[in-house]
Motif scaffolding. Structure first.
Motif, PDB file in Angstrom:
ATOM      1  N   GLU A   1      34.369  66.285  47.133  1.00 27.98           N
ATOM      2  CA  GLU A   1      33.499  65.297  47.770  1.00 27.98           C
ATOM      3  C   GLU A   1      33.631  65.478  49.269  1.00 27.98           C
ATOM      4  OE1 GLU A   1      34.521  61.410  46.374  1.00 27.98           O
ATOM      5  OE2 GLU A   1      34.203  61.967  44.279  1.00 27.98           O
ATOM      6  N   GLY A   2      32.542  65.759  49.929  1.00 26.51           N
ATOM      7  CA  GLY A   2      32.592  65.977  51.364  1.00 26.51           C
ATOM      8  C   GLY A   2      32.867  67.429  51.695  1.00 26.51           C
ATOM      9  N   PRO A   3      33.163  67.680  52.970  1.00 25.45           N
ATOM     10  CA  PRO A   3      33.358  69.061  53.426  1.00 25.45           C
ATOM     11  C   PRO A   3      34.662  69.663  52.891  1.00 25.45           C
ATOM     12  CG  PRO A   3      33.839  67.521  55.195  1.00 25.45           C
ATOM     13  CD  PRO A   3      33.315  66.708  54.044  1.00 25.45           C
ATOM     14  N   PRO A   4      34.756  70.988  52.955  1.00 26.62           N
ATOM     15  CA  PRO A   4      35.980  71.646  52.475  1.00 26.62           C
ATOM     16  C   PRO A   4      37.187  71.321  53.371  1.00 26.62           C
ATOM     17  CG  PRO A   4      34.590  73.230  53.608  1.00 26.62           C
ATOM     18  CD  PRO A   4      33.805  71.943  53.518  1.00 26.62           C
ATOM     19  N   HIS A   5      38.361  71.328  52.796  1.00 32.40           N
ATOM     20  CA  HIS A   5      39.620  71.148  53.532  1.00 32.40           C
ATOM     21  C   HIS A   5      40.299  72.513  53.574  1.00 32.40           C
ATOM     22  CE1 HIS A   5      39.752  66.664  52.149  1.00 32.40           C
ATOM     23  NE2 HIS A   5      38.778  66.909  52.998  1.00 32.40           N
ATOM     24  N   ILE A   6      40.072  73.240  54.649  1.00 31.13           N
ATOM     25  CA  ILE A   6      40.541  74.629  54.715  1.00 31.13           C
ATOM     26  C   ILE A   6      41.472  74.912  55.882  1.00 31.13           C
ATOM     27  CG2 ILE A   6      38.697  75.663  53.341  1.00 31.13           C
ATOM     28  CD1 ILE A   6      37.134  76.128  55.902  1.00 31.13           C
ATOM     29  N   PHE A   7      41.810  73.877  56.644  1.00 25.69           N
ATOM     30  CA  PHE A   7      42.815  73.964  57.702  1.00 25.69           C
ATOM     31  C   PHE A   7      43.811  72.834  57.454  1.00 25.69           C
ATOM     32  CE2 PHE A   7      38.966  75.768  59.463  1.00 25.69           C
ATOM     33  CZ  PHE A   7      39.405  76.896  60.134  1.00 25.69           C
ATOM     34  N   GLU A   8      45.071  73.059  57.843  1.00 26.49           N
ATOM     35  CA  GLU A   8      46.105  72.066  57.525  1.00 26.49           C
ATOM     36  C   GLU A   8      47.162  72.011  58.614  1.00 26.49           C
ATOM     37  OE1 GLU A   8      47.941  71.642  53.396  1.00 26.49           O
ATOM     38  OE2 GLU A   8      49.372  72.949  54.432  1.00 26.49           O
ATOM     39  N   THR A   9      47.580  70.777  58.941  1.00 25.71           N
ATOM     40  CA  THR A   9      48.715  70.552  59.837  1.00 25.71           C
ATOM     41  C   THR A   9      49.832  69.918  59.029  1.00 25.71           C
ATOM     42  OG1 THR A   9      47.324  70.240  61.789  1.00 25.71           O
ATOM     43  CG2 THR A   9      49.541  69.322  61.894  1.00 25.71           C
ATOM     44  N   MET A  10      51.036  70.462  59.188  1.00 20.65           N
ATOM     45  CA  MET A  10      52.224  69.878  58.560  1.00 20.65           C
ATOM     46  C   MET A  10      53.331  69.761  59.593  1.00 20.65           C
ATOM     47  SD  MET A  10      52.555  71.375  54.718  1.00 20.65           S
ATOM     48  CE  MET A  10      53.776  70.142  54.308  1.00 20.65           C
ATOM     49  N   VAL A  11      54.197  68.774  59.379  1.00 19.41           N
ATOM     50  CA  VAL A  11      55.347  68.548  60.256  1.00 19.41           C
ATOM     51  C   VAL A  11      56.609  68.833  59.452  1.00 19.41           C
ATOM     52  CG1 VAL A  11      56.597  66.866  61.654  1.00 19.41           C
ATOM     53  CG2 VAL A  11      54.092  66.779  61.538  1.00 19.41           C
TER      54      VAL A  11
ATOM     55  N   ALA B   1      47.903  66.750  57.284  1.00 18.03           N
ATOM     56  CA  ALA B   1      46.513  66.426  57.592  1.00 18.03           C
ATOM     57  C   ALA B   1      45.684  67.678  57.353  1.00 18.03           C
ATOM     58  CB  ALA B   1      46.376  65.960  59.033  1.00 18.03           C
ATOM     59  N   ARG B   2      44.494  67.489  56.807  1.00 17.88           N
ATOM     60  CA  ARG B   2      43.614  68.634  56.525  1.00 17.88           C
ATOM     61  C   ARG B   2      42.285  68.452  57.237  1.00 17.88           C
ATOM     62  NH1 ARG B   2      45.623  69.075  50.450  1.00 17.88           N
ATOM     63  NH2 ARG B   2      47.419  70.420  50.864  1.00 17.88           N
ATOM     64  N   TYR B   3      41.643  69.602  57.532  1.00 14.46           N
ATOM     65  CA  TYR B   3      40.428  69.616  58.329  1.00 14.46           C
ATOM     66  C   TYR B   3      39.441  70.637  57.775  1.00 14.46           C
ATOM     67  CZ  TYR B   3      44.360  68.235  61.282  1.00 14.46           C
ATOM     68  OH  TYR B   3      45.518  67.672  61.746  1.00 14.46           O
ATOM     69  N   SER B   4      38.196  70.540  58.272  1.00 18.47           N
ATOM     70  CA  SER B   4      37.129  71.432  57.824  1.00 18.47           C
ATOM     71  C   SER B   4      36.807  72.539  58.823  1.00 18.47           C
ATOM     72  CB  SER B   4      35.854  70.629  57.560  1.00 18.47           C
ATOM     73  OG  SER B   4      36.102  69.686  56.550  1.00 18.47           O
ATOM     74  N   THR B   5      37.145  72.326  60.087  1.00 15.34           N
ATOM     75  CA  THR B   5      36.803  73.323  61.110  1.00 15.34           C
ATOM     76  C   THR B   5      38.015  73.622  61.995  1.00 15.34           C
ATOM     77  OG1 THR B   5      36.138  71.734  62.829  1.00 15.34           O
ATOM     78  CG2 THR B   5      34.440  72.413  61.220  1.00 15.34           C
ATOM     79  N   TRP B   6      37.938  74.748  62.673  1.00 16.10           N
ATOM     80  CA  TRP B   6      38.979  75.155  63.617  1.00 16.10           C
ATOM     81  C   TRP B   6      39.137  74.103  64.715  1.00 16.10           C
ATOM     82  CZ3 TRP B   6      41.211  80.366  64.052  1.00 16.10           C
ATOM     83  CH2 TRP B   6      42.019  80.527  65.178  1.00 16.10           C
ATOM     84  N   ASP B   7      38.008  73.631  65.263  1.00 15.77           N
ATOM     85  CA  ASP B   7      38.064  72.637  66.345  1.00 15.77           C
ATOM     86  C   ASP B   7      38.734  71.340  65.887  1.00 15.77           C
ATOM     87  OD1 ASP B   7      36.889  74.362  68.155  1.00 15.77           O
ATOM     88  OD2 ASP B   7      34.872  73.542  67.884  1.00 15.77           O
ATOM     89  N   GLU B   8      38.383  70.871  64.684  1.00 15.68           N
ATOM     90  CA  GLU B   8      39.034  69.672  64.137  1.00 15.68           C
ATOM     91  C   GLU B   8      40.536  69.906  63.983  1.00 15.68           C
ATOM     92  OE1 GLU B   8      37.245  68.844  60.360  1.00 15.68           O
ATOM     93  OE2 GLU B   8      35.356  68.161  61.236  1.00 15.68           O
ATOM     94  N   ALA B   9      40.908  71.109  63.538  1.00 11.62           N
ATOM     95  CA  ALA B   9      42.319  71.444  63.344  1.00 11.62           C
ATOM     96  C   ALA B   9      43.073  71.422  64.671  1.00 11.62           C
ATOM     97  CB  ALA B   9      42.454  72.808  62.656  1.00 11.62           C
ATOM     98  N   GLU B  10      42.478  71.983  65.725  1.00 16.06           N
ATOM     99  CA  GLU B  10      43.121  71.960  67.041  1.00 16.06           C
ATOM    100  C   GLU B  10      43.304  70.528  67.542  1.00 16.06           C
ATOM    101  OE1 GLU B  10      42.194  76.052  69.435  1.00 16.06           O
ATOM    102  OE2 GLU B  10      40.627  74.522  69.465  1.00 16.06           O
ATOM    103  N   LYS B  11      42.259  69.725  67.421  1.00 15.94           N
ATOM    104  CA  LYS B  11      42.343  68.332  67.874  1.00 15.94           C
ATOM    105  C   LYS B  11      43.353  67.544  67.041  1.00 15.94           C
ATOM    106  CE  LYS B  11      37.652  68.281  69.636  1.00 15.94           C
ATOM    107  NZ  LYS B  11      36.255  67.975  69.314  1.00 15.94           N
ATOM    108  N   GLY B  12      43.337  67.750  65.730  1.00 16.78           N
ATOM    109  CA  GLY B  12      44.280  67.062  64.852  1.00 16.78           C
ATOM    110  C   GLY B  12      45.718  67.456  65.153  1.00 16.78           C
ATOM    111  N   HIS B  13      45.940  68.743  65.422  1.00 15.44           N
ATOM    112  CA  HIS B  13      47.279  69.231  65.776  1.00 15.44           C
ATOM    113  C   HIS B  13      47.777  68.527  67.029  1.00 15.44           C
ATOM    114  CE1 HIS B  13      50.528  72.263  65.962  1.00 15.44           C
ATOM    115  NE2 HIS B  13      50.405  72.096  67.271  1.00 15.44           N
ATOM    116  N   ALA B  14      46.932  68.465  68.055  1.00 10.97           N
ATOM    117  CA  ALA B  14      47.322  67.824  69.320  1.00 10.97           C
ATOM    118  C   ALA B  14      47.642  66.341  69.099  1.00 10.97           C
ATOM    119  CB  ALA B  14      46.214  67.984  70.354  1.00 10.97           C
ATOM    120  N   LYS B  15      46.841  65.667  68.299  1.00  6.14           N
ATOM    121  CA  LYS B  15      47.047  64.239  68.039  1.00  6.14           C
ATOM    122  C   LYS B  15      48.379  64.015  67.308  1.00  6.14           C
ATOM    123  CE  LYS B  15      43.813  60.871  66.828  1.00  6.14           C
ATOM    124  NZ  LYS B  15      42.681  60.430  66.014  1.00  6.14           N
TER     125      LYS B  15
END
Length: 151
Positions: A64-74, A99-113
Protein backbone atom coordinates in the motif's frame (compact mmCIF):
# COMPACT_ATOMS: atom_id res chain seq x y z
CA UNK A 1 14.78 -23.50 -5.27
CA UNK A 2 16.75 -20.46 -4.11
CA UNK A 3 15.33 -18.01 -1.56
CA UNK A 4 15.24 -15.34 -4.31
CA UNK A 5 12.86 -17.52 -6.30
CA UNK A 6 10.25 -17.13 -3.55
CA UNK A 7 10.21 -13.31 -3.73
CA UNK A 8 7.73 -12.04 -6.35
CA UNK A 9 9.13 -10.28 -9.38
CA UNK A 10 8.50 -6.57 -9.66
CA UNK A 11 9.57 -5.85 -6.09
CA UNK A 12 13.27 -5.45 -6.93
CA UNK A 13 14.98 -2.15 -7.74
CA UNK A 14 18.42 -0.97 -8.80
CA UNK A 15 20.04 2.42 -8.46
CA UNK A 16 20.87 4.48 -11.52
CA UNK A 17 22.67 7.44 -10.02
CA UNK A 18 20.35 8.53 -7.21
CA UNK A 19 17.19 7.16 -8.84
CA UNK A 20 15.67 3.79 -8.03
CA UNK A 21 14.56 1.91 -11.13
CA UNK A 22 12.12 -0.99 -10.85
CA UNK A 23 13.39 -4.25 -12.32
CA UNK A 24 11.36 -6.85 -14.19
CA UNK A 25 13.49 -9.64 -12.76
CA UNK A 26 16.09 -10.08 -10.06
CA UNK A 27 19.01 -7.67 -9.71
CA UNK A 28 22.20 -8.62 -11.50
CA UNK A 29 25.68 -8.45 -9.99
CA UNK A 30 26.36 -5.00 -8.54
CA UNK A 31 22.72 -3.90 -8.90
CA UNK A 32 21.13 -4.99 -5.62
CA UNK A 33 22.47 -5.13 -2.11
CA UNK A 34 25.98 -5.40 -3.53
CA UNK A 35 25.65 -2.11 -5.47
CA UNK A 36 28.73 0.09 -5.00
CA UNK A 37 26.62 3.18 -4.18
CA UNK A 38 24.30 1.35 -1.75
CA UNK A 39 25.44 3.34 1.33
CA UNK A 40 23.52 6.62 1.34
CA UNK A 41 24.88 7.95 4.65
CA UNK A 42 26.85 6.73 7.65
CA UNK A 43 27.20 8.81 10.80
CA UNK A 44 28.97 7.87 14.03
CA UNK A 45 28.34 9.52 17.37
CA UNK A 46 29.92 8.76 20.73
CA UNK A 47 27.69 5.71 21.26
CA UNK A 48 25.69 5.21 18.05
CA UNK A 49 26.16 4.39 14.39
CA UNK A 50 23.41 5.64 12.12
CA UNK A 51 23.34 3.95 8.74
CA UNK A 52 21.14 4.65 5.71
CA UNK A 53 21.25 2.22 2.78
CA UNK A 54 19.49 1.24 -0.43
CA UNK A 55 17.66 -2.06 0.14
CA UNK A 56 17.00 -3.11 -3.49
CA UNK A 57 13.96 -5.16 -2.40
CA UNK A 58 10.70 -3.33 -1.67
CA UNK A 59 10.08 -3.75 2.08
CA UNK A 60 6.54 -2.33 1.86
CA UNK A 61 5.16 -5.80 2.47
CA UNK A 62 1.50 -4.74 2.37
CA UNK A 63 2.03 -3.03 -0.99
CA UNK A 64 0.00 0.00 0.00
CA UNK A 65 1.61 3.23 -1.08
CA UNK A 66 5.09 3.75 -2.50
CA UNK A 67 7.89 1.19 -2.23
CA UNK A 68 10.14 1.15 0.86
CA UNK A 69 13.56 0.70 -0.71
CA UNK A 70 15.82 2.85 1.48
CA UNK A 71 16.35 2.32 5.21
CA UNK A 72 17.92 4.06 8.20
CA UNK A 73 18.89 2.06 11.27
CA UNK A 74 20.58 3.03 14.53
CA UNK A 75 23.10 0.67 16.08
CA UNK A 76 24.82 0.89 19.46
CA UNK A 77 28.58 1.33 19.53
CA UNK A 78 30.72 0.06 22.36
CA UNK A 79 32.66 2.80 24.10
CA UNK A 80 36.12 2.28 25.55
CA UNK A 81 35.56 3.68 29.02
CA UNK A 82 37.11 3.56 32.45
CA UNK A 83 40.21 1.60 31.64
CA UNK A 84 40.18 -1.24 29.09
CA UNK A 85 36.71 -2.45 30.02
CA UNK A 86 34.14 -2.18 27.23
CA UNK A 87 31.00 -0.56 28.59
CA UNK A 88 27.52 -0.52 27.23
CA UNK A 89 25.87 2.73 28.14
CA UNK A 90 22.19 3.21 28.84
CA UNK A 91 20.85 6.18 26.90
CA UNK A 92 17.39 7.64 26.54
CA UNK A 93 16.91 6.47 22.97
CA UNK A 94 16.19 3.05 21.53
CA UNK A 95 18.72 1.19 19.45
CA UNK A 96 17.24 -0.66 16.56
CA UNK A 97 15.37 2.48 15.47
CA UNK A 98 14.25 1.90 11.90
CA UNK A 99 12.83 4.19 9.21
CA UNK A 100 12.15 3.40 5.56
CA UNK A 101 11.82 5.66 2.54
CA UNK A 102 10.90 5.63 -1.15
CA UNK A 103 13.52 7.98 -2.59
CA UNK A 104 17.17 8.88 -2.12
CA UNK A 105 16.23 12.45 -1.12
CA UNK A 106 13.77 11.22 1.52
CA UNK A 107 16.48 8.87 2.83
CA UNK A 108 19.01 11.71 3.15
CA UNK A 109 16.52 13.94 4.95
CA UNK A 110 15.37 11.10 7.21
CA UNK A 111 18.98 10.22 8.06
CA UNK A 112 19.71 13.83 9.06
CA UNK A 113 16.55 14.02 11.19
CA UNK A 114 17.39 10.77 13.03
CA UNK A 115 21.00 11.93 13.55
CA UNK A 116 19.74 15.15 15.13
CA UNK A 117 17.39 13.18 17.40
CA UNK A 118 20.12 10.73 18.50
CA UNK A 119 22.70 13.48 19.08
CA UNK A 120 20.23 15.47 21.17
CA UNK A 121 19.38 12.41 23.29
CA UNK A 122 23.06 11.59 23.77
CA UNK A 123 23.93 15.18 24.70
CA UNK A 124 21.15 15.22 27.32
CA UNK A 125 22.36 11.93 28.77
CA UNK A 126 26.02 12.97 28.79
CA UNK A 127 25.22 16.14 30.77
CA UNK A 128 23.71 13.98 33.54
CA UNK A 129 26.76 11.67 33.87
CA UNK A 130 29.66 11.77 36.23
CA UNK A 131 32.54 14.02 35.11
CA UNK A 132 34.82 11.01 34.54
CA UNK A 133 32.38 9.19 32.26
CA UNK A 134 31.40 12.46 30.56
CA UNK A 135 35.07 13.05 29.68
CA UNK A 136 35.35 9.56 28.17
CA UNK A 137 32.21 10.08 26.09
CA UNK A 138 33.30 13.49 24.85
CA UNK A 139 36.58 11.91 23.71
CA UNK A 140 34.60 9.11 22.01
CA UNK A 141 32.49 11.75 20.23
CA UNK A 142 35.63 13.51 18.99
CA UNK A 143 36.98 10.19 17.66
CA UNK A 144 33.63 9.50 15.96
CA UNK A 145 33.74 12.91 14.27
CA UNK A 146 37.23 12.11 12.91
CA UNK A 147 35.92 8.75 11.60
CA UNK A 148 33.00 10.55 9.91
CA UNK A 149 35.43 12.91 8.17
CA UNK A 150 37.54 10.01 6.86
CA UNK A 151 34.56 8.23 5.23
Amino acid sequence: MKIDDKIPLGRWYKLVGREAVRLEGFPGPGEGIDAPNRQIALTRTAVSTISTVFLSLDHNHFREGPPHIFETMVFERQVQALGDKQQKLDFQHDYGLLARYSTWDEAEKGHAKICDRIKEAEATSIRMMSPKLRKVLIEAQQEAELENQSD
